[in-house]
Every structure is written in structure tokens, then in C-alpha cells.
Design a protein around this motif. Structure first.
Motif, PDB file in Angstrom:
ATOM      1  N   HIS A 113       0.813  -1.215   0.000  1.00 42.39           N
ATOM      2  CA  HIS A 113       0.000   0.000   0.000  1.00 42.39           C
ATOM      3  C   HIS A 113       0.848   1.268   0.000  1.00 42.39           C
ATOM      4  CE1 HIS A 113       0.863  -0.386   4.320  1.00 42.39           C
ATOM      5  NE2 HIS A 113       0.639   0.923   4.398  1.00 42.39           N
ATOM      6  N   GLN A 114       2.164   1.129   0.201  1.00 45.23           N
ATOM      7  CA  GLN A 114       3.044   2.296   0.211  1.00 45.23           C
ATOM      8  C   GLN A 114       3.689   2.547  -1.148  1.00 45.23           C
ATOM      9  OE1 GLN A 114       5.663   0.948   3.334  1.00 45.23           O
ATOM     10  NE2 GLN A 114       4.538   2.073   4.914  1.00 45.23           N
ATOM     11  N   ALA A 115       3.502   1.629  -2.105  1.00 42.22           N
ATOM     12  CA  ALA A 115       4.214   1.729  -3.383  1.00 42.22           C
ATOM     13  C   ALA A 115       3.836   2.999  -4.144  1.00 42.22           C
ATOM     14  CB  ALA A 115       3.947   0.486  -4.226  1.00 42.22           C
ATOM     15  N   ILE A 116       2.546   3.257  -4.281  1.00 42.35           N
ATOM     16  CA  ILE A 116       2.117   4.423  -5.068  1.00 42.35           C
ATOM     17  C   ILE A 116       2.573   5.737  -4.428  1.00 42.35           C
ATOM     18  CG2 ILE A 116       0.094   5.748  -5.795  1.00 42.35           C
ATOM     19  CD1 ILE A 116      -1.241   3.158  -6.584  1.00 42.35           C
ATOM     20  N   PRO A 117       2.317   5.979  -3.117  1.00 42.40           N
ATOM     21  CA  PRO A 117       2.790   7.249  -2.541  1.00 42.40           C
ATOM     22  C   PRO A 117       4.310   7.406  -2.590  1.00 42.40           C
ATOM     23  CG  PRO A 117       1.817   5.833  -0.834  1.00 42.40           C
ATOM     24  CD  PRO A 117       1.466   5.237  -2.144  1.00 42.40           C
ATOM     25  N   MET A 118       5.060   6.295  -2.451  1.00 46.33           N
ATOM     26  CA  MET A 118       6.518   6.411  -2.537  1.00 46.33           C
ATOM     27  C   MET A 118       6.948   6.750  -3.963  1.00 46.33           C
ATOM     28  SD  MET A 118       9.291   6.447  -0.814  1.00 46.33           S
ATOM     29  CE  MET A 118       8.993   5.616   0.754  1.00 46.33           C
ATOM     30  N   HIS A 119       6.277   6.174  -4.942  1.00 40.98           N
ATOM     31  CA  HIS A 119       6.559   6.493  -6.345  1.00 40.98           C
ATOM     32  C   HIS A 119       6.210   7.953  -6.627  1.00 40.98           C
ATOM     33  CE1 HIS A 119       6.267   6.352 -10.775  1.00 40.98           C
ATOM     34  NE2 HIS A 119       7.064   5.300 -10.703  1.00 40.98           N
ATOM     35  N   ARG A 126      12.008  14.160  -8.242  1.00 42.68           N
ATOM     36  CA  ARG A 126      12.920  13.722  -9.300  1.00 42.68           C
ATOM     37  C   ARG A 126      14.094  12.908  -8.755  1.00 42.68           C
ATOM     38  NH1 ARG A 126      13.017  19.078 -13.302  1.00 42.68           N
ATOM     39  NH2 ARG A 126      10.749  19.285 -13.423  1.00 42.68           N
ATOM     40  N   VAL A 127      13.758  11.941  -7.939  1.00 48.24           N
ATOM     41  CA  VAL A 127      14.754  10.990  -7.439  1.00 48.24           C
ATOM     42  C   VAL A 127      14.609   9.750  -8.326  1.00 48.24           C
ATOM     43  CG1 VAL A 127      15.614   9.747  -5.419  1.00 48.24           C
ATOM     44  CG2 VAL A 127      14.486  11.960  -5.130  1.00 48.24           C
ATOM     45  N   TRP A 128      15.311   9.764  -9.448  1.00 50.11           N
ATOM     46  CA  TRP A 128      15.018   8.793 -10.504  1.00 50.11           C
ATOM     47  C   TRP A 128      15.359   7.361 -10.108  1.00 50.11           C
ATOM     48  CZ3 TRP A 128      11.840  11.593 -12.665  1.00 50.11           C
ATOM     49  CH2 TRP A 128      12.082  12.905 -13.070  1.00 50.11           C
ATOM     50  N   GLY A 129      16.418   7.170  -9.343  1.00 55.61           N
ATOM     51  CA  GLY A 129      16.764   5.809  -8.927  1.00 55.61           C
ATOM     52  C   GLY A 129      15.670   5.182  -8.084  1.00 55.61           C
ATOM     53  N   LEU A 130      15.117   5.949  -7.151  1.00 54.71           N
ATOM     54  CA  LEU A 130      14.026   5.454  -6.314  1.00 54.71           C
ATOM     55  C   LEU A 130      12.775   5.224  -7.150  1.00 54.71           C
ATOM     56  CD1 LEU A 130      12.858   4.754  -3.553  1.00 54.71           C
ATOM     57  CD2 LEU A 130      12.381   7.197  -3.211  1.00 54.71           C
ATOM     58  N   GLN A 131      12.502   6.122  -8.092  1.00 59.08           N
ATOM     59  CA  GLN A 131      11.330   5.949  -8.950  1.00 59.08           C
ATOM     60  C   GLN A 131      11.405   4.636  -9.717  1.00 59.08           C
ATOM     61  OE1 GLN A 131      10.900   7.817 -12.834  1.00 59.08           O
ATOM     62  NE2 GLN A 131       9.150   8.992 -12.035  1.00 59.08           N
ATOM     63  N   ARG A 132      12.566   4.353 -10.318  1.00 60.68           N
ATOM     64  CA  ARG A 132      12.737   3.097 -11.058  1.00 60.68           C
ATOM     65  C   ARG A 132      12.643   1.893 -10.126  1.00 60.68           C
ATOM     66  NH1 ARG A 132      16.728   6.301 -13.607  1.00 60.68           N
ATOM     67  NH2 ARG A 132      18.327   5.402 -12.248  1.00 60.68           N
ATOM     68  N   GLY A 133      13.198   2.030  -8.933  1.00 57.66           N
ATOM     69  CA  GLY A 133      13.163   0.916  -7.980  1.00 57.66           C
ATOM     70  C   GLY A 133      11.748   0.576  -7.533  1.00 57.66           C
ATOM     71  N   VAL A 134      10.934   1.594  -7.270  1.00 53.99           N
ATOM     72  CA  VAL A 134       9.549   1.349  -6.851  1.00 53.99           C
ATOM     73  C   VAL A 134       8.740   0.751  -8.002  1.00 53.99           C
ATOM     74  CG1 VAL A 134       7.419   2.406  -6.015  1.00 53.99           C
ATOM     75  CG2 VAL A 134       9.607   3.174  -5.113  1.00 53.99           C
ATOM     76  N   ALA A 135       8.956   1.247  -9.229  1.00 54.29           N
ATOM     77  CA  ALA A 135       8.242   0.696 -10.390  1.00 54.29           C
ATOM     78  C   ALA A 135       8.592  -0.781 -10.576  1.00 54.29           C
ATOM     79  CB  ALA A 135       8.577   1.495 -11.645  1.00 54.29           C
ATOM     80  N   GLU A 136       9.865  -1.129 -10.390  1.00 56.71           N
ATOM     81  CA  GLU A 136      10.275  -2.532 -10.512  1.00 56.71           C
ATOM     82  C   GLU A 136       9.659  -3.367  -9.392  1.00 56.71           C
ATOM     83  OE1 GLU A 136      11.944  -5.994 -11.881  1.00 56.71           O
ATOM     84  OE2 GLU A 136      11.659  -4.062 -12.883  1.00 56.71           O
ATOM     85  N   TYR A 137       9.608  -2.815  -8.187  1.00 49.22           N
ATOM     86  CA  TYR A 137       8.947  -3.502  -7.067  1.00 49.22           C
ATOM     87  C   TYR A 137       7.489  -3.815  -7.422  1.00 49.22           C
ATOM     88  CZ  TYR A 137       6.378  -3.829  -2.636  1.00 49.22           C
ATOM     89  OH  TYR A 137       5.535  -4.226  -1.630  1.00 49.22           O
ATOM     90  N   MET A 138       6.812  -2.860  -8.024  1.00 52.91           N
ATOM     91  CA  MET A 138       5.407  -3.054  -8.377  1.00 52.91           C
ATOM     92  C   MET A 138       5.262  -4.139  -9.450  1.00 52.91           C
ATOM     93  SD  MET A 138       4.381   0.991  -8.335  1.00 52.91           S
ATOM     94  CE  MET A 138       2.603   0.935  -8.461  1.00 52.91           C
TER      95      MET A 138
END
Length: 460
Positions: A113-119, A126-138
Motif C-alpha cells: 500500500h506504500q508503493a504508489i505514494p513512494m513512487h 525527481r529521485v530517478w533511482g528510487l522511482q525506477r526501484g519502486v516501479a520494478e517492485y510493483m
């Protein structure tokens, strides 16, 4: 012995030098960085995060250098000021401490439930590494079990942010595991656009078209969309795939169908004609090469069979099952017997042993791992029995993910071929821990989809 003639490594030994070693105190450094954030030591900037959920802002004593290294947004915000007030919705404000901690140590743990707000936070700042990491987690946690479901919500979010890869992953998961979604709480949250996308697909995996109609009827009853939307949805049901007795019952009992009868009357009439006539005769007057007459991946026994192969790496196996010749009631009493052969270590011609010219009688060594899994599906009847009908074969592979058995792989091939060329091409069935195995067994569901063809065109 002259030292100048020795290799470099031996020179080092003779000269008394020790071999190279890596001294790694990165964990200690990460701990120190987290302590910086926790204690605010040496802080030169302050973030005040306000949210509608609380009157008091959350205050973070931070360090401009560390924030600017990870985020160009923070670099800009903190360039000319040391105190910044940020406004966040409650769901992202609740994760802001986790988000800031990631900027200090490069790691974060999240729940479904935290994936979308963290993304959202990663995208906004614009923290691109975290954005890519959360998308891969999803993408890798679509199969995780949650009380309310999450894949539908993730799909809608992927559409909003334009993440095509996540969008397609969600759509494929929903199509191959639709029966599980139909019975869950998230079915009611499916948007009109997503529902129409699903209804147009022929690779939906579910028990029957009637199951799909029942779920759509429930969705329409809850959502109460405008009449044009409801009619588009109802016209996407493949009524010829429903038996006449069930169609009669729907006409008599379905309130949704009664409300929109005029919009689908032509489709119902066509479905009854389809079941009443010989498929060859029907095909003279109607175009049967369209989605309305193409079965989806139905799990009902008349369309295929489940096959659990224990210890599939051991030796060849075979099985047989029967399916109905076609979806038309005219073919209801006709059965086709199918023979299936599974081989865990079949060798393509290019890898089979051949005699060598160099040494008489010698053959090239062949290893077990050179072979690949093979599944061959053939009818036990001759092709003249199938006049006007061809068959698409679909093999579903069930896998266990996060405690649930779900469809993750599907292979389809047509009558012109008896097997799927890439069947389990990358599976390692020799390993008991293989993701393709459940308790050291291979779980398959073989589906036969009869497809009618227009043989003769008759001018209307």
C-alpha cells in the motif's frame, strides 16, 4: 634466479609486498549518515512538511549537500533558502521520513500500500533511482496477496503517470488471473476504460463466458454508468460462447439485460442462430472470423484439462483428454480426443549425437542440460472430421507466488503446429527450487480453442 625474469605477482612476493585486500566500512558510513539525519548534527537546512491530516508540520533537520546529490528539486529549493515548507497529501506525508532516509542511505523498505505514494514522492522530487526501484517492485509484486487487492489500483496509477511497462504488466496479470480478480473487492474499482480493454481480449483466463457476464452484470449494477457505456460493455460479451439454456435464463432473470435489451437484441438473436444451425451453414451467411466467435481461455472441462506432472525432470510423460468439437450446440455431442506428450530433455536436431569423422564410432558428448522441455499436442482423429474448424492450443503454467497459485506463463500455438516452439525455454526443471515448479510438480492447464472458418461466401 634473476628477479627481473619473474611475473609481477611473484616479484611482489619476493619483495615482501602483501596481496591486495578490500577494506569495506560502508555499513559504518551508512550508519553515520542515518545518525546525521536522526540527530540533526551539522544540519544546514530545515524541511517543514505540512499535511491536511495534521495541524502540526513534520520537521526534518537535513543537510543540503546530501539532498542535492539525489534530487535536483531539492538542489533548486535549497539554493537560496535554508528553511523550506512543503505541502503533501496525507498518504505521501506519512512516508516522507522513509523518503528522506532513502536520500541519506540509498535504501528503503516498503509495503504494497506504500508503493504508489513512494513512487509519487520519487517522481515529484525527481529521485530517478528510487522511482525506477519502486516501479520494478510493483512489476515484481503483482502476485502478492493483499486484503483489498492492489493490481487494479496500480494499473490506473500507471496510466496516470504514463508508465507503459507497468501498465502492460498489470494488464497481462489481470487477463491471466481474471477469475481471482472477479471475486475480489478490487473488481468494483475497475474503470470503464480498463473493463473495455479486458473485454476485448481473447487471452482472458476464466471458467466460462457466463462467469464473465455475471461479473460484468455486478459491475454495471454497482457503478450505474450512462446507457451508452453500459451498452458498449454488454456488447463486448461473447454471447455465442454461452449455451442456449443459459442465454434463455439470462433473458428471463437478468435485470441489467432487461434494461438494455434493445442494445444487445441483435447479438442474442445471432447467438441463438449460431447454436441452432450447422457451423458450416452458419458460416455461409455470417463472418465467423471475428472475436465474437472466438473462445477465450476457458477453464471448464469441455475446453481442456489440467495436468500435474510430478518430478517433471525425470522422464517422458503422456496423457489424453477430450474436448467438445466446437462451441456451437450443433457440435455439443461431438468430442475430440487429444494426446499429449511431455519430454523434459528433448534435443533439437542441431544438438543430437552424430558420428564423428575424426574417430570412427565416436559420438559427440551430449549433456542432459543440452535438452529442453517439449510439449506435443496432437488429435487422435483425422483432419476430415474437423471440416470448417481449426484449433488454437494454449498451455497455461501455474506458479506459486507469495503463497498463491497463479498463471504466470502462457503458450499458444495453432493447428498448423503440434507444439509451442519456446515452451519453457528458460525453465530449469532440474532444480527443485525452480519458479516453474510447485512442490516439485509442473502444473499445466491445456486449453483447446476451436475456431470456425468461413468456407463459402453467400451474397445477402
Amino acid at each position: 634466479l634473476r628477479l627481473s625474469h619473474l611475473p609481477a605477482a611473484q616479484k611482489a612476493d619476493f619483495s615482501g609486498e602483501s596481496t591486495a585486500a578490500t577494506i569495506n566500512h560502508s555499513l559504518t558510513l551508512l550508519q553515520r549518515l542515518q545518525e546525521l539525519l536522526q540527530n540533526g548534527n551539522g544540519s544546514d537546512s530545515v524541511l517543514r512538511v505540512r499535511s491536511a491530516a495534521s495541524d502540526e508540520p513534520k520537521v526534518f533537520h537535513t543537510h543540503q549537500l546530501l539532498l542535492s546529490l539525489q534530487s535536483e528539486v531539492f538542489e533548486s529549493l535549497l539554493r537560496n533558502q535554508s528553511v523550506v515548507t512543503l505541502y503533501e497529501p496525507p498518504e505521501t506525508a506519512a512516508l516522507f521520513e522513509k523518503f528522506i532516509r532513502y536520500l541519506y542511505c540509498g535504501g528503503v523498505s516498503i509495503l504494497l500500500h506504500q508503493a504508489i505514494p513512494m513512487h509519487q514522492l520519487a517522481s515529484k522530487y525527481r529521485v530517478w533511482g528510487l522511482q525506477r526501484g519502486v516501479a520494478e517492485y510493483m512489476r515484481t509484486h503483482l502476485a502478492s496477496e493483499s486484503s483489498q487487492g492492489h493490481v487494479v489500483g496500480w494499473y490506473h496509477y500507471a496510466v496516470r503517470v504514463g508508465d507503459g511497462a507497468l501498465q502492460e504488466s498489470c494488464l497481462q496479470f489481470l487477463a491471466w488471473n481474471l477469475s481471482a480478480v472477479l471475486g475480489s473487492a478490487e473488481w468494483g474499482s475497475v474503470s470503464v476504460e480498463l473493463l473495455l480493454l479486458l473485454l476485448e481480449r481473447s487471452d482472458l483466463v476464466l471458467h466460462s463466458e457466463l462467469e464473465l457476464y455475471t461479473a460484468v452484470e455486478g459491475w454495471l449494477s454497482r457503478r450505474q454508468p450512462e446507457a451508452p457505456v453500459a451498452e458498449r460493455v454488454l456488447r463486448a460479451i461473447r454471447y455465442p460462447m454461452i449455451a442456449p439454456s443459459q442465454l434463455f435464463r439470462l433473458q428471463a432473470q437478468s435485470a441489467v439485460l432487461a434494461r438494455h435489451r434493445g442494445a444487445v437484441q441483435d447479438l442474442l438473436f445471432q447467438a441463438f442462430q449460431f447454436h441452432a444451425a450447422s457451423p458450416l451453414h452458419f458460416a455461409k451467411y455470417f463472418d465467423v472470423n471475428c472475436s465474437m466467435f472466438l473462445p477465450r481461455n476457458y477453464l471448464a472441462p469441455s475446453w481442456g484439462s489440467q495436468w500435474v506432472i510430478t518430478n517433471p525432470a525425470r522422464d517422458d510423460r503422456s496423457t489424453s483428454f477430450q474436448t467438445q468439437l466446437g462451441p456451437s450446440s450443433h457440435d455439443a455431442g461431438k468430442r475430440v480426443t487429444w494426446n499429449v506428450l511431455f519430454s523434459p530433455r528433448w534435443l533439437p536436431v542441431s544438438l543430437r549425437p552424430v558420428y564423428s569423422d575424426a574417430v570412427a564410432g565416436a559420438i559427440q558428448p551430449v549433456r542432459i542440460e543440452d535438452g529442453r522441455p517439449r510439449l506435443v499436442i496432437t488429435p487422435a482423429m483425422s483432419s476430415p472430421d474437423f471440416a470448417g474448424v481449426s484449433f488454437q492450443k494454449t498451455v497455461l503454467v501455474g506458479v506459486r507466488q507469495q503463497g498463491r497459485v497463479l498463471v504466470k506463463h502462457a503458450y499458444s500455438f495453432h493447428q498448423s503446429s503440434d507444439e509451442a516452439a519456446d515452451f519453457l525455454a528458460h525453465a530449469d526443471l532440474q532444480k527443485r527450487t525452480s519458479e516453474y515448479l510447485i512442490d516439485n510438480s509442473l502444473h499445466l492447464h491445456i486449453i483447446i480453442k476451436p475456431v470456425y472458418h468461413s468456407l463459402i461466401k453467400v451474397k445477402k
